[in-house]
Design an enzyme around this catalytic site. Structure first.
Site, PDB file in Angstrom:
ATOM      1  N   GLU A  79      54.858  29.133  50.858  1.00 23.52           N
ATOM      2  CA  GLU A  79      55.557  29.916  49.833  1.00 23.52           C
ATOM      3  C   GLU A  79      55.987  31.245  50.438  1.00 23.52           C
ATOM      4  OE1 GLU A  79      53.082  31.491  46.611  1.00 23.52           O
ATOM      5  OE2 GLU A  79      51.436  30.300  47.405  1.00 23.52           O
ATOM      6  N   CYS A 111      50.566  27.552  46.092  1.00 20.26           N
ATOM      7  CA  CYS A 111      49.511  27.140  47.030  1.00 20.26           C
ATOM      8  C   CYS A 111      49.259  25.635  47.000  1.00 20.26           C
ATOM      9  CB  CYS A 111      48.217  27.884  46.706  1.00 20.26           C
ATOM     10  SG  CYS A 111      48.430  29.658  46.608  1.00 20.26           S
ATOM     11  N   HIS A 233      40.604  25.545  46.002  1.00 18.90           N
ATOM     12  CA  HIS A 233      41.607  26.515  46.453  1.00 18.90           C
ATOM     13  C   HIS A 233      40.953  27.893  46.400  1.00 18.90           C
ATOM     14  CE1 HIS A 233      44.959  29.068  46.912  1.00 18.90           C
ATOM     15  NE2 HIS A 233      44.950  29.470  45.646  1.00 18.90           N
TER      16      HIS A 233
HETATM   17  N1  COA Z   1      30.230  45.831  41.996  1.00 23.61           N
HETATM   18  C1  COA Z   1      30.177  44.465  41.867  1.00 23.61           C
HETATM   19  N2  COA Z   1      31.114  43.755  41.182  1.00 23.61           N
HETATM   20  C2  COA Z   1      32.146  44.445  40.630  1.00 23.61           C
HETATM   21  C3  COA Z   1      32.263  45.828  40.728  1.00 23.61           C
HETATM   22  C4  COA Z   1      31.238  46.538  41.449  1.00 23.61           C
HETATM   23  N3  COA Z   1      31.283  47.851  41.609  1.00 23.61           N
HETATM   24  N4  COA Z   1      33.382  46.210  40.088  1.00 23.61           N
HETATM   25  C5  COA Z   1      33.961  45.081  39.580  1.00 23.61           C
HETATM   26  N5  COA Z   1      33.205  44.024  39.924  1.00 23.61           N
HETATM   27  C6  COA Z   1      33.459  42.621  39.612  1.00 23.61           C
HETATM   28  C7  COA Z   1      34.004  42.392  38.205  1.00 23.61           C
HETATM   29  O1  COA Z   1      32.967  42.323  37.256  1.00 23.61           O
HETATM   30  C8  COA Z   1      34.742  41.075  38.407  1.00 23.61           C
HETATM   31  O2  COA Z   1      33.825  40.013  38.403  1.00 23.61           O
HETATM   32  P1  COA Z   1      33.848  38.934  37.196  1.00 23.61           P
HETATM   33  O3  COA Z   1      35.223  38.310  37.256  1.00 23.61           O
HETATM   34  O4  COA Z   1      32.773  37.982  37.538  1.00 23.61           O
HETATM   35  O5  COA Z   1      33.633  39.705  35.939  1.00 23.61           O
HETATM   36  C9  COA Z   1      35.277  41.176  39.829  1.00 23.61           C
HETATM   37  O6  COA Z   1      34.507  42.200  40.488  1.00 23.61           O
HETATM   38  C10 COA Z   1      36.744  41.595  39.894  1.00 23.61           C
HETATM   39  O7  COA Z   1      36.897  42.736  39.116  1.00 23.61           O
HETATM   40  P2  COA Z   1      38.127  42.915  38.139  1.00 23.61           P
HETATM   41  O8  COA Z   1      37.991  44.193  37.419  1.00 23.61           O
HETATM   42  O9  COA Z   1      38.337  41.667  37.340  1.00 23.61           O
HETATM   43  O10 COA Z   1      39.257  43.038  39.250  1.00 23.61           O
HETATM   44  P3  COA Z   1      40.777  43.379  39.089  1.00 23.61           P
HETATM   45  O11 COA Z   1      41.176  43.401  37.670  1.00 23.61           O
HETATM   46  O12 COA Z   1      41.055  44.613  39.877  1.00 23.61           O
HETATM   47  O13 COA Z   1      41.514  42.159  39.846  1.00 23.61           O
HETATM   48  C11 COA Z   1      42.145  39.909  40.302  1.00 23.61           C
HETATM   49  C12 COA Z   1      40.979  40.884  40.102  1.00 23.61           C
HETATM   50  C13 COA Z   1      41.630  38.592  40.854  1.00 23.61           C
HETATM   51  C14 COA Z   1      42.828  39.672  38.961  1.00 23.61           C
HETATM   52  C15 COA Z   1      43.169  40.539  41.302  1.00 23.61           C
HETATM   53  O14 COA Z   1      42.549  40.717  42.553  1.00 23.61           O
HETATM   54  C16 COA Z   1      44.432  39.725  41.478  1.00 23.61           C
HETATM   55  O15 COA Z   1      45.365  39.853  40.708  1.00 23.61           O
HETATM   56  N6  COA Z   1      44.508  38.888  42.549  1.00 23.61           N
HETATM   57  C17 COA Z   1      45.685  38.098  42.870  1.00 23.61           C
HETATM   58  C18 COA Z   1      45.824  36.844  42.020  1.00 23.61           C
HETATM   59  C19 COA Z   1      44.766  35.848  42.265  1.00 23.61           C
HETATM   60  O16 COA Z   1      44.093  35.860  43.282  1.00 23.61           O
HETATM   61  N7  COA Z   1      44.601  34.915  41.326  1.00 23.61           N
HETATM   62  C20 COA Z   1      43.586  33.861  41.410  1.00 23.61           C
HETATM   63  C21 COA Z   1      44.030  32.535  40.889  1.00 23.61           C
HETATM   64  S1  COA Z   1      45.236  31.798  41.941  1.00 23.61           S
END
Ligand code: COA
Length: 390
Positions: A79, A111, A233
């Protein structure tokens, strides 16, 4: 007739960023990246590497001893396409001096496309059992600087030789697949970074897993207990942990201790944790990690594979590990590749990230960095010119 993966090779560029360094630069608690997302490093692509050089480098070791001469089809799943028209695999075909009696095509569906390529390859082999098919998956995960997606970036390529005498994994015919028109992640042609609704994408990933599992269960008559190890994945490793625990609950296996469930996926996570997301390559990077790292003999065991591509298409399928597979894995080469990488500062990472090729047809000699045996040397009149490195 058996069809499946005869050989597997993984490549990721020579540079990485430690996520503790990124967390410090972004003013975020590093546990969020290292524990919450389950990532340690992310692979960073220098300007003179791209999906083509990564795929060619991954494929090179699989084509020795005359194997290259028998390749009659190349599927290139990505992609991160370099051209709207020309398949990236044609450059790889040329760099690897493969026979002209060969068909080359590029596949796209986020993916997921690597799984489509593998399934099509297996179907083609049933028509022409003595041929060998090269499936390449190569991607660069790219989000905006400072965005929530940034710590889940990464890059890498997988090359799979698909044959009717697979020495690693026989792909079983039954699978469950699923499509839904959702906007969880997409990459418009005019943008350099993905647009992503991250939390929505994790929800769709999990609901797609349930849908595809249902289809797989129905088609195969198998249940959770028939699968020894699972590869998911991997946008980041915690996604697999969440998915696997949910699947166990959904299939009535929630009495299994967390340690048992975690052990069913642990070996598949090692490489992703230190490279980050490699989109179409990521599931198969997980499979490579599992076969390389498992201390248990997996001979005869059934591996479940869940492929997810945003947008979305998903598939759950399985494979049987073949007798003698440990003689054909490339564990030493993969471990050396990862341990020899160079750590970047955040400024160096941002400089690589910000590099752009000219878009007006002008000439540019691309700055030379550490690469594999192939590099993008020059662009001129909108043409990409690759070099073999001594
Ligand atoms: N210590 C430990 N864990 C922590 C933390 C800390 N200080 N701060 C946050 N976390 C945890 C959160 O609780 C969360 O875990 P949970 O999902 O089990 O609750 C995790 O870390 C991620 O935190 P979150 O606030 O949800 O992260 P975010 O909103 O900044 O972004 C994604 C997370 C995945 C949405 C982001 O990285 C993203 O958009 N990625 C690209 C898209 C992707 O990968 N999609 C996946 C499907 S293909």
């Amino acid at each position: 007739m058996k069809t499946g993966i005869d050989a597997l090779s993984f490549y990721t560029p020579r540079y990485y960023l430690d996520l503790v360094t990124l967390a410090e630069a972004r003013g975020v608690d590093s546990d969020k990246y290292c524990v919450g997302l389950g990532q340690q490093h992310m692979a960073v692509c220098p300007p003179d590497e791209d999906v083509i050089t990564m795929a060619a480098t991954a494929a090179l070791p699989l084509l020795r001893n005359g194997v290259g001469d028998a390749i009659d089809t190349i599927f290139f799943a990505t992609e991160t396409g370099t051209d709207q028209s020309k398949a990236a695999g044609i450059y790889v075909h040329s760099l690897l001096d493969l026979p002209s009696r060969c068909r080359v095509v590029e596949l796209k569906q986020a993916c997921y496309s690597s799984t489509a390529a593998l399934q099509i390859a297996c179907a083609l082999l049933r028509q022409k059992p003595d041929s060998k098919i090269l499936v390449l998956a190569s991607d660069i995960a790219r989000y905006g600087l400072g965005t929530r997606g940034e710590p889940t970036q990464g890059c890498g390529a997988i090359a799979m030789l698909v044959t009717t005498e697979p020495r690693l994994l026989e792909i079983e015919a039954e699978s469950g697949y699923y499509t839904a028109d959702v906007m969880d992640f997409w990459r418009p042609n005019y943008k350099d970074e993905a647009v992503v609704d991250g939390h929505f994408s994790t929800k769709v990933y999990l609901s797609s897993l349930m849908e595809t599992w249902r289809g797989y269960e129905k088609a195969s008559g198998l249940s959770f207990g028939d699968v020894t190890r699972f590869c998911y994945h991997l946008p980041f490793t915690r996604m697999a942990t969440k998915a696997h625990h949910l699947l166990a609950r959904h299939t009535g296996n929630d009495q299994l201790p967390d340690e048992t469930l975690d052990a069913q996926i642990a070996d598949s996570l090692h490489y992703n944790r230190v490279t980050g997301n490699s989109y179409a390559a990521s599931l198969y990077e997980g499979l490579t990690s599992l076969l390389d790292k498992s201390s248990e003999d997996l001979t005869g065991k059934r591996i479940g594979l869940f492929s997810y591509g945003s947008g979305c298409v998903a598939e759950f399928f399985s494979g049987l590990v073949q007798t003698g597979y440990t003689d054909h894995i490339r564990r030493g080469a993969h471990e050396k590749l990862l341990s020899d990488r160079v750590k970047l500062s955040c400024d160096e990472y941002e400089a690589f990230y910000s590099f752009r090729l000219p878009q007006d047809g002008s000439d540019l000699n691309v700055p030379q960095n550490l690469t594999g045996p192939f590099r993008l040397g020059r662009v001129s009149e909108h043409k990409r010119i690759y070099q073999k490195v001594g």
